[in-house]
Design an enzyme around this catalytic site. Sequence first.
Site, mmCIF file in Angstrom:
data_model
loop_
_atom_site.group_PDB
_atom_site.id
_atom_site.type_symbol
_atom_site.label_atom_id
_atom_site.label_comp_id
_atom_site.label_asym_id
_atom_site.label_seq_id
_atom_site.Cartn_x
_atom_site.Cartn_y
_atom_site.Cartn_z
ATOM 1 N N ARG A 86 -12.861 -10.965 -12.724
ATOM 2 C CA ARG A 86 -13.810 -11.914 -13.301
ATOM 3 C C ARG A 86 -15.121 -11.963 -12.506
ATOM 4 O O ARG A 86 -16.189 -12.159 -13.087
ATOM 5 C CB ARG A 86 -13.166 -13.305 -13.356
ATOM 6 C CG ARG A 86 -13.968 -14.328 -14.152
ATOM 7 C CD ARG A 86 -13.117 -15.545 -14.471
ATOM 8 N NE ARG A 86 -13.834 -16.514 -15.282
ATOM 9 C CZ ARG A 86 -14.071 -17.771 -14.899
ATOM 10 N NH1 ARG A 86 -13.669 -18.180 -13.709
ATOM 11 N NH2 ARG A 86 -14.725 -18.591 -15.693
ATOM 12 N N HIS B 47 -18.771 -11.753 -14.222
ATOM 13 C CA HIS B 47 -19.770 -12.820 -14.078
ATOM 14 C C HIS B 47 -20.996 -12.336 -13.308
ATOM 15 O O HIS B 47 -22.092 -12.857 -13.500
ATOM 16 C CB HIS B 47 -19.155 -14.054 -13.416
ATOM 17 C CG HIS B 47 -18.362 -14.887 -14.383
ATOM 18 N ND1 HIS B 47 -18.277 -16.253 -14.308
ATOM 19 C CD2 HIS B 47 -17.635 -14.535 -15.472
ATOM 20 C CE1 HIS B 47 -17.520 -16.711 -15.300
ATOM 21 N NE2 HIS B 47 -17.108 -15.683 -16.015
ATOM 22 N N ASN C 158 -18.892 -21.304 -13.242
ATOM 23 C CA ASN C 158 -18.393 -20.652 -12.025
ATOM 24 C C ASN C 158 -17.797 -21.620 -11.013
ATOM 25 O O ASN C 158 -16.790 -21.321 -10.373
ATOM 26 C CB ASN C 158 -19.531 -19.892 -11.322
ATOM 27 C CG ASN C 158 -19.992 -18.676 -12.118
ATOM 28 O OD1 ASN C 158 -19.244 -18.160 -12.948
ATOM 29 N ND2 ASN C 158 -21.213 -18.235 -11.870
ATOM 30 N N HIS D 17 -8.293 -11.319 -20.274
ATOM 31 C CA HIS D 17 -7.494 -12.553 -20.222
ATOM 32 C C HIS D 17 -5.994 -12.287 -20.260
ATOM 33 O O HIS D 17 -5.209 -13.215 -20.414
ATOM 34 C CB HIS D 17 -7.914 -13.505 -21.347
ATOM 35 C CG HIS D 17 -9.290 -14.070 -21.130
ATOM 36 N ND1 HIS D 17 -9.988 -14.749 -22.095
ATOM 37 C CD2 HIS D 17 -10.094 -14.054 -20.033
ATOM 38 C CE1 HIS D 17 -11.168 -15.118 -21.610
ATOM 39 N NE2 HIS D 17 -11.263 -14.698 -20.369
ATOM 40 N N THR D 18 -5.605 -11.041 -20.116
ATOM 41 C CA THR D 18 -4.186 -10.730 -19.960
ATOM 42 C C THR D 18 -3.701 -11.109 -18.560
ATOM 43 O O THR D 18 -2.497 -11.117 -18.296
ATOM 44 C CB THR D 18 -3.907 -9.237 -20.231
ATOM 45 O OG1 THR D 18 -2.510 -8.998 -20.126
ATOM 46 C CG2 THR D 18 -4.618 -8.337 -19.236
HETATM 47 C C1 HEM Z 1 -15.444 -13.285 -24.333
HETATM 48 C C2 HEM Z 1 -15.988 -14.256 -23.646
HETATM 49 C C3 HEM Z 1 -15.296 -14.914 -22.485
HETATM 50 C C4 HEM Z 1 -15.146 -16.247 -22.300
HETATM 51 C C5 HEM Z 1 -15.686 -17.332 -23.198
HETATM 52 C C6 HEM Z 1 -14.383 -16.427 -21.089
HETATM 53 C C7 HEM Z 1 -14.039 -17.659 -20.555
HETATM 54 C C8 HEM Z 1 -13.161 -17.843 -19.515
HETATM 55 C C9 HEM Z 1 -12.717 -19.123 -19.028
HETATM 56 C C10 HEM Z 1 -13.171 -20.471 -19.557
HETATM 57 C C11 HEM Z 1 -11.822 -18.893 -18.046
HETATM 58 C C12 HEM Z 1 -11.022 -19.937 -17.274
HETATM 59 C C13 HEM Z 1 -11.789 -20.523 -16.123
HETATM 60 C C14 HEM Z 1 -11.061 -21.721 -15.564
HETATM 61 O O1 HEM Z 1 -10.810 -22.658 -16.322
HETATM 62 O O2 HEM Z 1 -10.727 -21.712 -14.379
HETATM 63 C C15 HEM Z 1 -11.701 -17.476 -17.888
HETATM 64 C C16 HEM Z 1 -10.895 -16.859 -16.981
HETATM 65 C C17 HEM Z 1 -10.859 -15.488 -16.802
HETATM 66 N N1 HEM Z 1 -11.625 -14.554 -17.444
HETATM 67 FE FE1 HEM Z 1 -12.816 -14.873 -19.026
HETATM 68 N N2 HEM Z 1 -14.076 -15.209 -20.564
HETATM 69 C C18 HEM Z 1 -14.622 -14.248 -21.380
HETATM 70 C C19 HEM Z 1 -14.585 -12.890 -21.171
HETATM 71 C C20 HEM Z 1 -14.001 -12.285 -20.090
HETATM 72 C C21 HEM Z 1 -14.179 -10.907 -19.728
HETATM 73 C C22 HEM Z 1 -15.101 -9.925 -20.441
HETATM 74 C C23 HEM Z 1 -13.406 -10.680 -18.619
HETATM 75 C C24 HEM Z 1 -13.223 -9.419 -17.835
HETATM 76 C C25 HEM Z 1 -13.297 -8.228 -18.339
HETATM 77 C C26 HEM Z 1 -12.762 -11.940 -18.310
HETATM 78 C C27 HEM Z 1 -11.865 -12.123 -17.291
HETATM 79 C C28 HEM Z 1 -11.301 -13.332 -16.949
HETATM 80 C C29 HEM Z 1 -10.253 -13.454 -15.953
HETATM 81 C C30 HEM Z 1 -9.584 -12.321 -15.217
HETATM 82 C C31 HEM Z 1 -9.982 -14.821 -15.855
HETATM 83 C C32 HEM Z 1 -8.991 -15.477 -14.916
HETATM 84 C C33 HEM Z 1 -9.676 -15.799 -13.611
HETATM 85 C C34 HEM Z 1 -8.759 -16.260 -12.507
HETATM 86 O O3 HEM Z 1 -7.556 -16.341 -12.712
HETATM 87 O O4 HEM Z 1 -9.285 -16.499 -11.412
HETATM 88 N N3 HEM Z 1 -13.163 -12.886 -19.194
HETATM 89 N N4 HEM Z 1 -12.538 -16.852 -18.788
#
Ligand code: HEM
Length: 327
Positions: free
Chosen positions: A63, A67, A94, A193-194
């Site tokens: 992530r 970002h 963030n 998000h896997t």
């Molecule tokens: C399509 C639009 C996207 C939205 C709206 C989005 C939104 C979010 C949100 C809200 C979270 C949770 C944050 C929290 O509550 O702590 C999250 C987590 C995450 N996102 Fe996305 N995301 C998007 C695309 C992506 C992309 C493109 C990637 C990577 C290729 C990604 C990878 C991740 C990962 C790995 C997490 C988990 C982070 C952790 O466990 O520390 N996301 N995302």
Amino acid sequence: MASARLRCQLFLFTVLLMAAVTSGAKLSRSYYSRTCPKLESVVRNKVNQLINADRGMAPGLLRLHFHDCFVRGCDGSVLLDSSSNSGEKDAPPNAGSLRGFAEVDAIKALVENTCPGVVSCADILALAARDAVVKVGGRYWSVPLGRKDGFVTSLVEANTSLPSPFMTFDELVQNFAAVGLNTKDMVILSGGHTIGQAHCAVVIPRLYNFNGVTGATDPSLDPTYADFLRTLCPSDQPLTFIGEMDATNGTFDNKYFKAVKSNKGLFTSDAALLTNSFGARIVNKAARNPQSFFSDFGNSMVKMGKIGVLTGSRGEVRRVCSAVNSF
Ligand code: HEM
Ligand SMILES: *[C@@H]1O[C@H](CO)[C@@H](O)[C@H](O)[C@H]1NC(C)=O
Ligand SMILES: *[C@@H]1O[C@H](CO)[C@@H](O)[C@H](O)[C@H]1NC(C)=O
């Protein structure tokens, strides 16, 4: 005739210019082969060690690269500390949810020991994201290198450039198009998000207050899954964590798309992928065919990694990732 030729030349010029702007033509897979031949093994070994100690570092590192790239391009700007709470780290998308900053600093310190002053923080983020995905079950892709680090980090830009989990399909498409990524990239990269965790705050409106109606649940959410989520996330506990977003135990696989397909996408933005017929086709294919998802994911990550890169004499190689060099 003449004007048709002129128009044709103008068109070609524009196409070439756009290709130069969007392709990051100067990145190269062998960029450090003479100046830091051990780079990839140093980063990989450290990433593996960090993930062995804390599996959450895999989603954290993935992530961070995403970002970084969506705000001012992949220039390490997300890593800069802000002196007055005005940097990307402190932006609402963030703050309190990005993780891995200290770990990236540790990777950077090792790289500096091996090849001082040579490797940018932006490149370290790109390599670490790839190595993290591979470590938890994803497939390898080779990472074009040669990014330089930027000088500026901005809370406001992060707040306006990053996609929100409440976006509709069309809003997501627009958000990705703004950085040169297409609809397929958007759907495929959502497969990130896997792995990883989310705060209950992101789903509470879908569970208790859908469309602003007290007590209403988003009808596009599977009812049994909604019941389960309500047990994890009481309405007054936005800061509680939901463990694995696709409930498959931190493994990088295509289960996210199976979850989305069966109406168990966690965010509005996950569920939104099914609301468009082209989006739904990509979801279905990725859910059916893990190999095609893996190869698409690598290709879209390479594209994402080229957003707005600084190369050549633009930017610098930071000595520490959290601060610009002082001269
Ligand atoms: C399509 C639009 C996207 C939205 C709206 C989005 C939104 C979010 C949100 C809200 C979270 C949770 C944050 C929290 O509550 O702590 C999250 C987590 C995450 N996102 Fe996305 N995301 C998007 C695309 C992506 C992309 C493109 C990637 C990577 C290729 C990604 C990878 C991740 C990962 C790995 C997490 C988990 C982070 C952790 O466990 O520390 N996301 N995302
Ligand atoms: C971030 O953006 C949202 C929505 O665009 C806005 O309501 C909020 O005030 C912004 N927050 C900051 C700290 O700029
Ligand atoms: C979770 O992942 C670990 C490591 O990949 C694996 O050994 C274990 O069997 C998994 N557990 C479940 C319940 O799937």
